[in-house]
Write a protein that holds these residues in place. Structure first.
Motif, PDB file in Angstrom:
ATOM      1  N   ARG A 286       5.840 -57.347 -55.259  1.00 36.83           N
ATOM      2  CA  ARG A 286       6.104 -58.784 -55.179  1.00 36.83           C
ATOM      3  C   ARG A 286       4.806 -59.586 -55.117  1.00 36.83           C
ATOM      4  O   ARG A 286       4.685 -60.655 -55.732  1.00 36.83           O
ATOM      5  CB  ARG A 286       6.989 -59.090 -53.969  1.00 36.83           C
ATOM      6  N   ALA A 287       3.819 -59.080 -54.382  1.00 40.21           N
ATOM      7  CA  ALA A 287       2.526 -59.776 -54.296  1.00 40.21           C
ATOM      8  C   ALA A 287       1.841 -59.805 -55.659  1.00 40.21           C
ATOM      9  O   ALA A 287       1.264 -60.842 -56.058  1.00 40.21           O
ATOM     10  CB  ALA A 287       1.631 -59.092 -53.267  1.00 40.21           C
ATOM     11  N   LYS A 288       1.898 -58.710 -56.381  1.00 35.64           N
ATOM     12  CA  LYS A 288       1.258 -58.659 -57.697  1.00 35.64           C
ATOM     13  C   LYS A 288       1.949 -59.578 -58.693  1.00 35.64           C
ATOM     14  O   LYS A 288       1.291 -60.244 -59.510  1.00 35.64           O
ATOM     15  CB  LYS A 288       1.217 -57.222 -58.203  1.00 35.64           C
ATOM     16  N   ARG A 289       3.270 -59.656 -58.635  1.00 35.84           N
ATOM     17  CA  ARG A 289       3.987 -60.572 -59.518  1.00 35.84           C
ATOM     18  C   ARG A 289       3.632 -62.024 -59.200  1.00 35.84           C
ATOM     19  O   ARG A 289       3.467 -62.855 -60.113  1.00 35.84           O
ATOM     20  CB  ARG A 289       5.502 -60.363 -59.394  1.00 35.84           C
ATOM     21  N   LEU A 290       3.494 -62.331 -57.918  1.00 35.98           N
ATOM     22  CA  LEU A 290       3.097 -63.683 -57.524  1.00 35.98           C
ATOM     23  C   LEU A 290       1.722 -64.024 -58.081  1.00 35.98           C
ATOM     24  O   LEU A 290       1.514 -65.111 -58.659  1.00 35.98           O
ATOM     25  CB  LEU A 290       3.085 -63.807 -56.000  1.00 35.98           C
ATOM     26  N   LEU A 291       0.744 -63.111 -57.923  1.00 39.21           N
ATOM     27  CA  LEU A 291      -0.605 -63.386 -58.404  1.00 39.21           C
ATOM     28  C   LEU A 291      -0.648 -63.540 -59.918  1.00 39.21           C
ATOM     29  O   LEU A 291      -1.342 -64.425 -60.442  1.00 39.21           O
ATOM     30  CB  LEU A 291      -1.556 -62.274 -57.950  1.00 39.21           C
ATOM     31  N   ALA A 292       0.083 -62.706 -60.632  1.00 45.48           N
ATOM     32  CA  ALA A 292       0.105 -62.824 -62.092  1.00 45.48           C
ATOM     33  C   ALA A 292       0.662 -64.181 -62.507  1.00 45.48           C
ATOM     34  O   ALA A 292       0.134 -64.835 -63.424  1.00 45.48           O
ATOM     35  CB  ALA A 292       0.934 -61.694 -62.699  1.00 45.48           C
ATOM     36  N   ASP A 293       1.712 -64.622 -61.834  1.00 50.38           N
ATOM     37  CA  ASP A 293       2.308 -65.920 -62.158  1.00 50.38           C
ATOM     38  C   ASP A 293       1.372 -67.071 -61.802  1.00 50.38           C
ATOM     39  O   ASP A 293       1.165 -67.996 -62.610  1.00 50.38           O
ATOM     40  CB  ASP A 293       3.633 -66.071 -61.411  1.00 50.38           C
ATOM     41  N   GLN A 294       0.799 -67.019 -60.610  1.00 53.13           N
ATOM     42  CA  GLN A 294      -0.103 -68.098 -60.184  1.00 53.13           C
ATOM     43  C   GLN A 294      -1.325 -68.194 -61.100  1.00 53.13           C
ATOM     44  O   GLN A 294      -1.768 -69.296 -61.455  1.00 53.13           O
ATOM     45  CB  GLN A 294      -0.551 -67.866 -58.738  1.00 53.13           C
ATOM     46  N   LEU A 295      -1.890 -67.058 -61.481  1.00 54.55           N
ATOM     47  CA  LEU A 295      -3.093 -67.080 -62.313  1.00 54.55           C
ATOM     48  C   LEU A 295      -2.779 -67.448 -63.755  1.00 54.55           C
ATOM     49  O   LEU A 295      -3.621 -68.051 -64.445  1.00 54.55           O
ATOM     50  CB  LEU A 295      -3.813 -65.737 -62.223  1.00 54.55           C
ATOM     51  N   THR A 296      -1.593 -67.140 -64.224  1.00 55.62           N
ATOM     52  CA  THR A 296      -1.180 -67.608 -65.546  1.00 55.62           C
ATOM     53  C   THR A 296      -1.086 -69.126 -65.558  1.00 55.62           C
ATOM     54  O   THR A 296      -1.540 -69.792 -66.500  1.00 55.62           O
ATOM     55  CB  THR A 296       0.171 -66.979 -65.946  1.00 55.62           C
ATOM     56  N   ARG A 297      -0.538 -69.671 -64.495  1.00 56.21           N
ATOM     57  CA  ARG A 297      -0.467 -71.125 -64.371  1.00 56.21           C
ATOM     58  C   ARG A 297      -1.862 -71.723 -64.236  1.00 56.21           C
ATOM     59  O   ARG A 297      -2.172 -72.764 -64.827  1.00 56.21           O
ATOM     60  CB  ARG A 297       0.404 -71.501 -63.171  1.00 56.21           C
ATOM     61  N   PHE A 298      -2.701 -71.072 -63.453  1.00 52.92           N
ATOM     62  CA  PHE A 298      -4.077 -71.556 -63.258  1.00 52.92           C
ATOM     63  C   PHE A 298      -4.835 -71.588 -64.581  1.00 52.92           C
ATOM     64  O   PHE A 298      -5.517 -72.574 -64.905  1.00 52.92           O
ATOM     65  CB  PHE A 298      -4.787 -70.643 -62.254  1.00 52.92           C
ATOM     66  N   ALA A 299      -4.722 -70.510 -65.362  1.00 56.53           N
ATOM     67  CA  ALA A 299      -5.437 -70.437 -66.639  1.00 56.53           C
ATOM     68  C   ALA A 299      -4.952 -71.493 -67.624  1.00 56.53           C
ATOM     69  O   ALA A 299      -5.714 -71.968 -68.478  1.00 56.53           O
ATOM     70  CB  ALA A 299      -5.277 -69.041 -67.242  1.00 56.53           C
TER      71      ALA A 299
END
Length: 312
Positions: A286-299
Protein backbone atom coordinates in the motif's frame (compact mmCIF):
# COMPACT_ATOMS: atom_id res chain seq x y z
CA UNK A 1 20.37 21.75 -9.70
CA UNK A 2 18.75 18.32 -9.95
CA UNK A 3 15.30 17.73 -8.50
CA UNK A 4 15.96 14.81 -6.18
CA UNK A 5 13.29 12.46 -4.82
CA UNK A 6 14.13 10.93 -1.44
CA UNK A 7 12.59 7.51 -0.83
CA UNK A 8 12.93 5.05 2.09
CA UNK A 9 12.79 2.15 -0.39
CA UNK A 10 15.00 1.48 -3.39
CA UNK A 11 13.33 2.91 -6.50
CA UNK A 12 13.60 -0.41 -8.37
CA UNK A 13 11.38 -1.97 -5.68
CA UNK A 14 8.46 0.36 -6.48
CA UNK A 15 6.39 -0.34 -9.59
CA UNK A 16 4.94 2.56 -11.53
CA UNK A 17 7.42 5.31 -10.64
CA UNK A 18 7.63 7.97 -13.37
CA UNK A 19 10.84 8.30 -15.34
CA UNK A 20 12.96 11.42 -15.47
CA UNK A 21 13.30 11.95 -11.72
CA UNK A 22 16.48 11.45 -9.66
CA UNK A 23 15.60 8.89 -6.99
CA UNK A 24 17.70 8.83 -3.80
CA UNK A 25 17.40 6.11 -1.17
CA UNK A 26 17.43 7.25 2.46
CA UNK A 27 15.92 5.25 5.31
CA UNK A 28 17.22 7.43 8.13
CA UNK A 29 20.90 6.47 8.12
CA UNK A 30 23.66 8.74 9.41
CA UNK A 31 24.68 9.90 5.92
CA UNK A 32 22.33 11.68 3.54
CA UNK A 33 22.14 10.23 0.00
CA UNK A 34 22.68 13.65 -1.61
CA UNK A 35 22.56 17.35 -0.77
CA UNK A 36 19.23 17.99 1.01
CA UNK A 37 19.11 21.38 -0.71
CA UNK A 38 18.40 19.57 -3.99
CA UNK A 39 15.50 17.50 -2.60
CA UNK A 40 12.14 18.34 -4.16
CA UNK A 41 10.07 15.46 -2.73
CA UNK A 42 10.94 14.07 0.71
CA UNK A 43 9.43 10.79 1.91
CA UNK A 44 9.88 10.59 5.66
CA UNK A 45 11.43 7.25 6.80
CA UNK A 46 8.82 5.08 8.45
CA UNK A 47 8.96 4.29 12.18
CA UNK A 48 12.33 6.02 12.64
CA UNK A 49 11.12 8.68 15.08
CA UNK A 50 10.94 12.45 15.15
CA UNK A 51 14.69 13.09 15.30
CA UNK A 52 15.26 11.24 12.02
CA UNK A 53 12.18 12.74 10.37
CA UNK A 54 13.25 16.30 11.13
CA UNK A 55 17.01 15.98 10.59
CA UNK A 56 17.21 16.99 6.90
CA UNK A 57 14.34 19.52 6.89
CA UNK A 58 16.30 22.72 7.75
CA UNK A 59 18.54 22.19 4.70
CA UNK A 60 15.71 21.35 2.29
CA UNK A 61 15.39 24.74 0.63
CA UNK A 62 13.94 23.36 -2.64
CA UNK A 63 11.48 20.84 -1.25
CA UNK A 64 7.90 21.06 -2.51
CA UNK A 65 6.29 17.95 -0.98
CA UNK A 66 6.90 16.18 2.34
CA UNK A 67 5.22 12.77 2.38
CA UNK A 68 4.79 10.70 5.53
CA UNK A 69 4.08 6.98 5.45
CA UNK A 70 1.97 7.25 8.59
CA UNK A 71 -1.57 8.48 9.05
CA UNK A 72 -0.38 10.92 11.71
CA UNK A 73 2.01 13.80 10.99
CA UNK A 74 2.76 14.97 14.54
CA UNK A 75 6.38 13.76 14.22
CA UNK A 76 6.93 16.13 11.26
CA UNK A 77 4.91 19.28 12.03
CA UNK A 78 7.52 20.70 14.47
CA UNK A 79 9.90 21.11 11.50
CA UNK A 80 7.54 22.91 9.13
CA UNK A 81 8.74 26.30 10.27
CA UNK A 82 12.15 25.61 8.69
CA UNK A 83 10.64 25.01 5.25
CA UNK A 84 9.95 27.48 2.43
CA UNK A 85 6.36 28.68 2.07
CA UNK A 86 4.01 26.52 0.03
CA UNK A 87 5.44 23.09 0.85
CA UNK A 88 2.71 20.43 0.94
CA UNK A 89 2.72 18.03 3.88
CA UNK A 90 0.88 14.82 2.92
CA UNK A 91 -0.04 11.86 5.07
CA UNK A 92 -0.55 8.20 4.19
CA UNK A 93 -4.33 8.15 4.28
CA UNK A 94 -5.51 4.72 3.18
CA UNK A 95 -2.23 2.91 3.76
CA UNK A 96 -2.95 1.86 7.35
CA UNK A 97 -6.73 1.62 7.36
CA UNK A 98 -7.00 -2.17 7.03
CA UNK A 99 -4.22 -3.07 9.47
CA UNK A 100 -5.16 -0.56 12.16
CA UNK A 101 -8.84 -1.45 11.98
CA UNK A 102 -7.92 -5.13 12.17
CA UNK A 103 -5.89 -4.52 15.33
CA UNK A 104 -8.63 -2.38 16.88
CA UNK A 105 -11.07 -5.24 16.47
CA UNK A 106 -8.51 -7.74 17.81
CA UNK A 107 -7.90 -5.60 20.91
CA UNK A 108 -11.63 -5.22 21.53
CA UNK A 109 -12.29 -8.95 21.24
CA UNK A 110 -9.20 -10.00 23.19
CA UNK A 111 -10.01 -7.67 26.06
CA UNK A 112 -13.73 -8.40 26.24
CA UNK A 113 -13.32 -12.17 25.96
CA UNK A 114 -10.53 -12.30 28.54
CA UNK A 115 -7.59 -13.42 26.36
CA UNK A 116 -4.91 -11.91 28.66
CA UNK A 117 -6.26 -14.03 31.50
CA UNK A 118 -6.38 -17.10 29.29
CA UNK A 119 -2.73 -16.62 28.33
CA UNK A 120 -1.77 -16.28 31.98
CA UNK A 121 -3.87 -19.32 32.81
CA UNK A 122 -2.07 -21.33 30.14
CA UNK A 123 1.31 -20.37 31.62
CA UNK A 124 0.07 -21.46 35.05
CA UNK A 125 -1.74 -24.55 33.71
CA UNK A 126 -5.05 -23.21 35.05
CA UNK A 127 -8.42 -23.85 33.32
CA UNK A 128 -10.16 -20.46 33.63
CA UNK A 129 -13.67 -21.22 32.42
CA UNK A 130 -16.67 -18.99 33.04
CA UNK A 131 -18.81 -16.32 31.38
CA UNK A 132 -17.15 -13.39 29.61
CA UNK A 133 -18.48 -10.28 27.87
CA UNK A 134 -19.29 -10.52 24.14
CA UNK A 135 -19.02 -7.79 21.53
CA UNK A 136 -22.52 -8.71 20.37
CA UNK A 137 -25.15 -6.27 21.69
CA UNK A 138 -22.53 -3.75 22.79
CA UNK A 139 -22.65 -0.04 21.94
CA UNK A 140 -19.40 1.21 20.34
CA UNK A 141 -18.29 4.85 20.13
CA UNK A 142 -15.60 5.66 17.54
CA UNK A 143 -13.79 8.92 18.34
CA UNK A 144 -11.96 10.08 15.22
CA UNK A 145 -14.07 9.16 12.23
CA UNK A 146 -11.69 9.43 9.30
CA UNK A 147 -10.71 6.63 6.95
CA UNK A 148 -9.41 4.46 9.82
CA UNK A 149 -12.53 5.07 11.89
CA UNK A 150 -14.68 4.08 8.92
CA UNK A 151 -12.58 0.92 8.42
CA UNK A 152 -13.12 0.02 12.09
CA UNK A 153 -16.88 0.38 11.61
CA UNK A 154 -16.68 -1.89 8.54
CA UNK A 155 -15.10 -4.63 10.64
CA UNK A 156 -17.59 -4.22 13.47
CA UNK A 157 -20.52 -4.78 11.10
CA UNK A 158 -20.67 -8.62 11.36
CA UNK A 159 -20.50 -8.64 15.15
CA UNK A 160 -24.10 -7.61 15.85
CA UNK A 161 -23.26 -4.53 17.88
CA UNK A 162 -26.28 -2.75 19.30
CA UNK A 163 -25.07 0.58 17.95
CA UNK A 164 -21.99 2.25 16.44
CA UNK A 165 -21.73 6.00 17.07
CA UNK A 166 -19.31 8.15 15.07
CA UNK A 167 -17.51 11.25 16.36
CA UNK A 168 -15.16 13.65 14.55
CA UNK A 169 -13.89 17.20 14.94
CA UNK A 170 -17.01 18.59 13.28
CA UNK A 171 -20.47 17.16 12.65
CA UNK A 172 -21.44 15.89 9.22
CA UNK A 173 -23.59 13.28 7.53
CA UNK A 174 -22.10 10.35 5.62
CA UNK A 175 -23.67 7.52 3.65
CA UNK A 176 -23.44 5.46 6.85
CA UNK A 177 -25.29 8.09 8.88
CA UNK A 178 -24.62 10.91 11.31
CA UNK A 179 -21.16 11.88 12.53
CA UNK A 180 -21.26 13.83 15.78
CA UNK A 181 -18.88 16.63 16.79
CA UNK A 182 -16.36 16.41 19.64
CA UNK A 183 -18.55 18.87 21.54
CA UNK A 184 -21.20 16.14 21.87
CA UNK A 185 -18.87 13.69 23.64
CA UNK A 186 -20.10 14.48 27.19
CA UNK A 187 -23.57 13.21 26.25
CA UNK A 188 -22.35 10.27 24.14
CA UNK A 189 -19.70 8.74 26.41
CA UNK A 190 -22.07 7.46 29.14
CA UNK A 191 -23.97 5.44 26.50
CA UNK A 192 -20.99 3.47 25.14
CA UNK A 193 -19.77 0.04 26.22
CA UNK A 194 -16.62 0.39 24.07
CA UNK A 195 -14.88 3.69 23.24
CA UNK A 196 -12.34 3.54 20.40
CA UNK A 197 -9.84 6.38 19.86
CA UNK A 198 -8.67 6.60 16.23
CA UNK A 199 -7.98 10.31 15.97
CA UNK A 200 -4.58 11.83 15.09
CA UNK A 201 -2.65 13.85 17.66
CA UNK A 202 -3.23 17.58 17.16
CA UNK A 203 -3.42 20.61 19.43
CA UNK A 204 -7.17 19.99 19.59
CA UNK A 205 -6.95 16.28 20.47
CA UNK A 206 -3.94 16.33 22.83
CA UNK A 207 -5.24 15.13 26.20
CA UNK A 208 -8.79 14.83 24.82
CA UNK A 209 -9.35 11.64 26.81
CA UNK A 210 -8.64 13.24 30.16
CA UNK A 211 -10.23 12.87 33.59
CA UNK A 212 -13.57 14.35 32.54
CA UNK A 213 -13.77 12.22 29.35
CA UNK A 214 -12.83 8.99 31.13
CA UNK A 215 -15.02 9.81 34.12
CA UNK A 216 -18.06 10.03 31.87
CA UNK A 217 -17.54 6.48 30.56
CA UNK A 218 -19.95 3.96 32.05
CA UNK A 219 -18.80 1.50 34.71
CA UNK A 220 -17.23 -1.57 33.11
CA UNK A 221 -16.67 0.12 29.74
CA UNK A 222 -13.61 -0.60 27.58
CA UNK A 223 -11.31 2.22 26.41
CA UNK A 224 -9.36 1.35 23.21
CA UNK A 225 -6.65 3.60 21.76
CA UNK A 226 -5.24 2.93 18.29
CA UNK A 227 -4.66 6.62 17.52
CA UNK A 228 -1.85 8.33 19.42
CA UNK A 229 -0.83 7.96 23.05
CA UNK A 230 -0.97 11.70 23.67
CA UNK A 231 -4.70 11.81 22.96
CA UNK A 232 -5.17 10.19 26.39
CA UNK A 233 -4.06 11.61 29.74
CA UNK A 234 -1.99 8.72 31.12
CA UNK A 235 -2.36 9.74 34.77
CA UNK A 236 -6.14 10.02 34.44
CA UNK A 237 -6.29 6.67 32.65
CA UNK A 238 -4.17 5.02 35.34
CA UNK A 239 -6.47 6.37 38.04
CA UNK A 240 -9.52 4.86 36.34
CA UNK A 241 -7.80 1.52 35.73
CA UNK A 242 -6.51 1.24 39.27
CA UNK A 243 -10.01 1.88 40.59
CA UNK A 244 -11.22 -1.05 38.50
CA UNK A 245 -14.05 1.04 37.05
CA UNK A 246 -13.05 0.67 33.38
CA UNK A 247 -10.68 -1.45 31.29
CA UNK A 248 -8.32 -0.46 28.48
CA UNK A 249 -6.70 -1.94 25.38
CA UNK A 250 -3.87 0.25 24.09
CA UNK A 251 -1.73 0.09 20.96
CA UNK A 252 -0.29 3.53 21.75
CA UNK A 253 0.86 5.07 25.01
CA UNK A 254 2.30 8.25 26.46
CA UNK A 255 5.26 7.99 26.89
CA UNK A 256 6.22 5.72 24.01
CA UNK A 257 7.92 3.31 23.96
CA UNK A 258 6.53 2.60 27.40
CA UNK A 259 9.58 2.29 29.66
CA UNK A 260 10.24 -0.66 31.95
CA UNK A 261 8.83 -0.01 35.40
CA UNK A 262 6.03 2.26 34.20
CA UNK A 263 2.85 1.60 36.24
CA UNK A 264 0.73 1.27 33.09
CA UNK A 265 2.40 -2.09 32.32
CA UNK A 266 0.80 -3.72 35.34
CA UNK A 267 -2.37 -1.67 35.81
CA UNK A 268 -5.42 -3.89 36.31
CA UNK A 269 -7.59 -4.49 33.27
CA UNK A 270 -5.14 -3.22 30.65
CA UNK A 271 -3.98 -4.96 27.46
CA UNK A 272 -1.01 -3.33 25.69
CA UNK A 273 0.36 -3.91 22.19
CA UNK A 274 3.57 -2.06 21.11
CA UNK A 275 2.21 0.39 18.48
CA UNK A 276 1.84 -2.22 15.74
CA UNK A 277 -1.43 -1.02 14.23
CA UNK A 278 0.11 -0.20 10.87
CA UNK A 279 3.30 -2.26 10.78
CA UNK A 280 2.04 -5.42 9.13
CA UNK A 281 2.50 -7.25 5.84
CA UNK A 282 -0.21 -4.99 4.39
CA UNK A 283 1.99 -1.89 4.77
CA UNK A 284 4.59 -2.23 2.00
CA UNK A 285 2.32 -2.82 -1.01
CA UNK A 286 0.00 0.00 0.00
CA UNK A 287 2.86 2.41 0.78
CA UNK A 288 4.51 1.71 -2.56
CA UNK A 289 1.27 2.24 -4.46
CA UNK A 290 0.79 5.55 -2.66
CA UNK A 291 4.31 6.73 -3.56
CA UNK A 292 3.93 5.72 -7.20
CA UNK A 293 0.67 7.65 -7.42
CA UNK A 294 1.96 10.73 -5.61
CA UNK A 295 5.14 10.89 -7.71
CA UNK A 296 3.21 10.41 -10.94
CA UNK A 297 1.12 13.40 -9.96
CA UNK A 298 4.23 15.32 -8.92
CA UNK A 299 5.97 14.65 -12.24
CA UNK A 300 2.86 15.85 -14.10
CA UNK A 301 2.72 19.07 -12.08
CA UNK A 302 -0.54 18.04 -10.37
CA UNK A 303 -1.58 18.63 -6.77
CA UNK A 304 -0.66 15.69 -4.51
CA UNK A 305 -3.31 13.75 -2.61
CA UNK A 306 -3.73 13.71 1.17
CA UNK A 307 -2.50 17.27 1.79
CA UNK A 308 -2.76 17.88 5.54
CA UNK A 309 -0.90 21.21 5.87
CA UNK A 310 0.87 23.74 3.69
CA UNK A 311 3.89 25.57 5.10
CA UNK A 312 4.05 29.34 5.39
Amino acid sequence: MTADIWLPFAADQIEGLPEGLAYRFWDGGADFPADPADCAFYTVPYLKGMEVALRPLPAMKSVRVVQTLSAGVDHVTPGLGALPAGVRLCNAKGVHDASTAELALALILASLRGFPGFAEGQRREEWRSGFYPALADKSVLIVGYGSIGAAIEDRLAPFECARVTRVARSARTTERGEVHAFTELPALLPQADVVVISTPLTEETKGLAGADFLGRMKDGALFVNVGRGGVADTDALLAELESGRIKAALDVTEPEPLPAGHPLWHAPGVLISPHVGGSTSAFLPRAKRLLADQLTRFAAGEEPRNVVLTSG
